[in-house]
Write a protein that holds these residues in place. Structure first.
Motif, mmCIF file in Angstrom:
data_model
loop_
_atom_site.group_PDB
_atom_site.id
_atom_site.type_symbol
_atom_site.label_atom_id
_atom_site.label_comp_id
_atom_site.label_asym_id
_atom_site.label_seq_id
_atom_site.Cartn_x
_atom_site.Cartn_y
_atom_site.Cartn_z
ATOM 1 N N THR A 1 0.798 -1.226 0.000
ATOM 2 C CA THR A 1 0.000 0.000 0.000
ATOM 3 C C THR A 1 0.829 1.273 0.000
ATOM 4 O O THR A 1 0.321 2.343 -0.325
ATOM 5 N N ASP A 2 2.116 1.196 0.361
ATOM 6 C CA ASP A 2 2.935 2.404 0.458
ATOM 7 C C ASP A 2 4.352 2.073 0.024
ATOM 8 O O ASP A 2 5.063 1.334 0.700
ATOM 9 N N TYR A 3 4.778 2.626 -1.103
ATOM 10 C CA TYR A 3 6.099 2.274 -1.613
ATOM 11 C C TYR A 3 7.241 2.773 -0.734
ATOM 12 O O TYR A 3 8.370 2.322 -0.860
ATOM 13 N N GLN A 4 6.967 3.693 0.162
ATOM 14 C CA GLN A 4 8.024 4.197 1.033
ATOM 15 C C GLN A 4 8.163 3.382 2.319
ATOM 16 O O GLN A 4 9.145 3.508 3.019
ATOM 17 N N LYS A 5 7.180 2.565 2.633
ATOM 18 C CA LYS A 5 7.227 1.783 3.875
ATOM 19 C C LYS A 5 7.224 0.295 3.572
ATOM 20 O O LYS A 5 8.265 -0.326 3.462
ATOM 21 N N ASP A 6 6.053 -0.277 3.436
ATOM 22 C CA ASP A 6 5.888 -1.710 3.230
ATOM 23 C C ASP A 6 5.907 -1.984 1.731
ATOM 24 O O ASP A 6 4.882 -2.130 1.104
ATOM 25 N N ASN A 7 7.113 -2.068 1.135
ATOM 26 C CA ASN A 7 7.182 -2.081 -0.321
ATOM 27 C C ASN A 7 7.628 -3.394 -0.960
ATOM 28 O O ASN A 7 7.880 -3.434 -2.149
ATOM 29 N N THR A 8 7.731 -4.468 -0.192
ATOM 30 C CA THR A 8 8.163 -5.745 -0.753
ATOM 31 C C THR A 8 7.204 -6.851 -0.336
ATOM 32 O O THR A 8 6.803 -6.945 0.813
ATOM 33 N N PHE A 9 6.843 -7.689 -1.301
ATOM 34 C CA PHE A 9 5.953 -8.819 -1.045
ATOM 35 C C PHE A 9 6.582 -10.040 -1.693
ATOM 36 O O PHE A 9 6.956 -10.009 -2.867
ATOM 37 N N ASP A 10 6.729 -11.121 -0.925
ATOM 38 C CA ASP A 10 7.327 -12.356 -1.426
ATOM 39 C C ASP A 10 6.291 -13.465 -1.293
ATOM 40 O O ASP A 10 6.173 -14.101 -0.247
ATOM 41 N N PRO A 11 5.512 -13.693 -2.337
ATOM 42 C CA PRO A 11 4.406 -14.654 -2.263
ATOM 43 C C PRO A 11 4.832 -16.109 -2.438
ATOM 44 O O PRO A 11 4.985 -16.580 -3.557
ATOM 45 N N ASP A 12 5.052 -16.775 -1.357
ATOM 46 C CA ASP A 12 5.303 -18.221 -1.381
ATOM 47 C C ASP A 12 6.410 -18.643 -2.344
ATOM 48 O O ASP A 12 6.316 -19.682 -2.981
ATOM 49 N N GLY A 13 7.438 -17.821 -2.488
ATOM 50 C CA GLY A 13 8.568 -18.210 -3.328
ATOM 51 C C GLY A 13 8.339 -18.060 -4.816
ATOM 52 O O GLY A 13 9.107 -18.578 -5.618
ATOM 53 N N TYR A 14 7.306 -17.354 -5.250
ATOM 54 C CA TYR A 14 7.063 -17.160 -6.681
ATOM 55 C C TYR A 14 7.790 -15.950 -7.239
ATOM 56 O O TYR A 14 7.578 -15.562 -8.365
ATOM 57 N N GLY A 15 8.642 -15.346 -6.462
ATOM 58 C CA GLY A 15 9.353 -14.155 -6.884
ATOM 59 C C GLY A 15 9.058 -13.030 -5.923
ATOM 60 O O GLY A 15 8.173 -13.141 -5.071
ATOM 61 N N LYS A 16 9.769 -11.975 -6.058
ATOM 62 C CA LYS A 16 9.602 -10.840 -5.162
ATOM 63 C C LYS A 16 8.928 -9.713 -5.926
ATOM 64 O O LYS A 16 9.346 -9.364 -7.032
ATOM 65 N N ILE A 17 7.899 -9.136 -5.312
ATOM 66 C CA ILE A 17 7.188 -8.012 -5.900
ATOM 67 C C ILE A 17 7.600 -6.785 -5.119
ATOM 68 O O ILE A 17 7.449 -6.748 -3.899
ATOM 69 N N ILE A 18 8.147 -5.807 -5.821
ATOM 70 C CA ILE A 18 8.640 -4.595 -5.152
ATOM 71 C C ILE A 18 7.868 -3.391 -5.682
ATOM 72 O O ILE A 18 7.767 -3.194 -6.893
ATOM 73 N N TYR A 19 7.354 -2.598 -4.765
ATOM 74 C CA TYR A 19 6.636 -1.370 -5.101
ATOM 75 C C TYR A 19 7.527 -0.204 -4.715
ATOM 76 O O TYR A 19 7.803 -0.008 -3.546
ATOM 77 N N ASP A 20 8.012 0.524 -5.726
ATOM 78 C CA ASP A 20 8.891 1.658 -5.432
ATOM 79 C C ASP A 20 8.556 2.830 -6.344
ATOM 80 O O ASP A 20 7.609 2.769 -7.122
ATOM 81 N N ASP A 21 9.329 3.859 -6.259
ATOM 82 C CA ASP A 21 9.049 5.059 -7.048
ATOM 83 C C ASP A 21 9.735 5.057 -8.406
ATOM 84 O O ASP A 21 9.854 6.083 -9.054
ATOM 85 N N GLN A 22 10.144 3.916 -8.866
ATOM 86 C CA GLN A 22 10.800 3.822 -10.173
ATOM 87 C C GLN A 22 9.775 3.568 -11.227
ATOM 88 O O GLN A 22 9.767 3.070 -12.169
#
Length: 146
Positions: free
Chosen positions: A125-146
Motif C-alpha cells: 500500500t505504500d512504496y516508502q514503507k511496506d514495499n516488498t511482497f514475497d508470495p510463497d517463493g514465486y518471486g519478489k514483488i517490489i513497489y517503489d518510485d521507479q
C-alpha cells in the motif's frame, strides 16, 4: 517417451535406448537445451503498445485485452477512459495469473486510483514503507518510485 521426475540425462538416455523401437542409440550429444527467446512488451500512455515481437499496436476505447495468453503465463490489461485520455482508453489495471505464479492472481491498478492485490487481498500500500511482497517463493514483488 516423456521424461519426468527430475531424473538425470543419463537415466533418460537409458530409458530412450531401452524403450525406443528404432535401431539407433542416443547419446548426450543428441540432446540440446535452448533457452527461450526473451522479449519485452511495453505499454505506455493511452493506447501505445510494443509487442514481444517488436510490432507497434494500439488499443482505442475501453475494454480488456490479452497481452500474454500462454499455457503457463496469462496477462490481461483493462483500459478505461480518463479525464486525460481524450475519450480513448488508458491502461487502468494489469492482471497476471497462471501456473508460473501457482495459479494465483496479481492485479496492479492505476497509480492514482488503483490497488495492488494478490488473490484479491490488498498488498503493498505504500512504496516508502511496506514495499516488498514475497508470495510463497514465486518471486519478489517490489513497489517503489521507479
Amino acid at each position: 517417451k516423456d521424461h519426468e521426475g527430475g531424473k538425470s540425462l543419463a537415466s533418460a538416455l537409458d530409458i530412450v535406448n531401452k524403450e525406443c523401437s528404432c535401431q539407433c542409440s542416443c547419446s548426450a550429444d543428441d540432446f540440446t537445451r535452448t533457452a527461450p527467446e526473451l522479449g519485452t512488451c511495453l505499454i505506455w500512455g493511452a493506447t501505445h503498445f510494443k509487442t514481444f515481437d517488436g510490432a507497434d499496436a494500439r488499443h482505442y476505447g475501453e475494454g480488456i485485452a490479452w497481452l500474454v495468453k500462454a499455457e503457463k503465463v496469462k496477462v490481461q490489461a483493462r483500459f478505461l477512459e480518463t479525464e486525460h485520455s481524450n475519450g480513448q482508453g488508458a491502461l487502468h489495471d494489469i492482471v497476471f495469473s497462471g501456473p508460473f505464479i501457482g495459479d494465483h492472481t496479481l492485479k496492479i491498478g492505476a497509480l492514482n486510483t488503483g490497488k495492488i492485490t494478490w488473490d484479491d487481498n490488498v498488498i503493498l500500500t505504500d512504496y516508502q514503507k511496506d514495499n516488498t511482497f514475497d508470495p510463497d517463493g514465486y518471486g519478489k514483488i517490489i513497489y517503489d518510485d521507479q
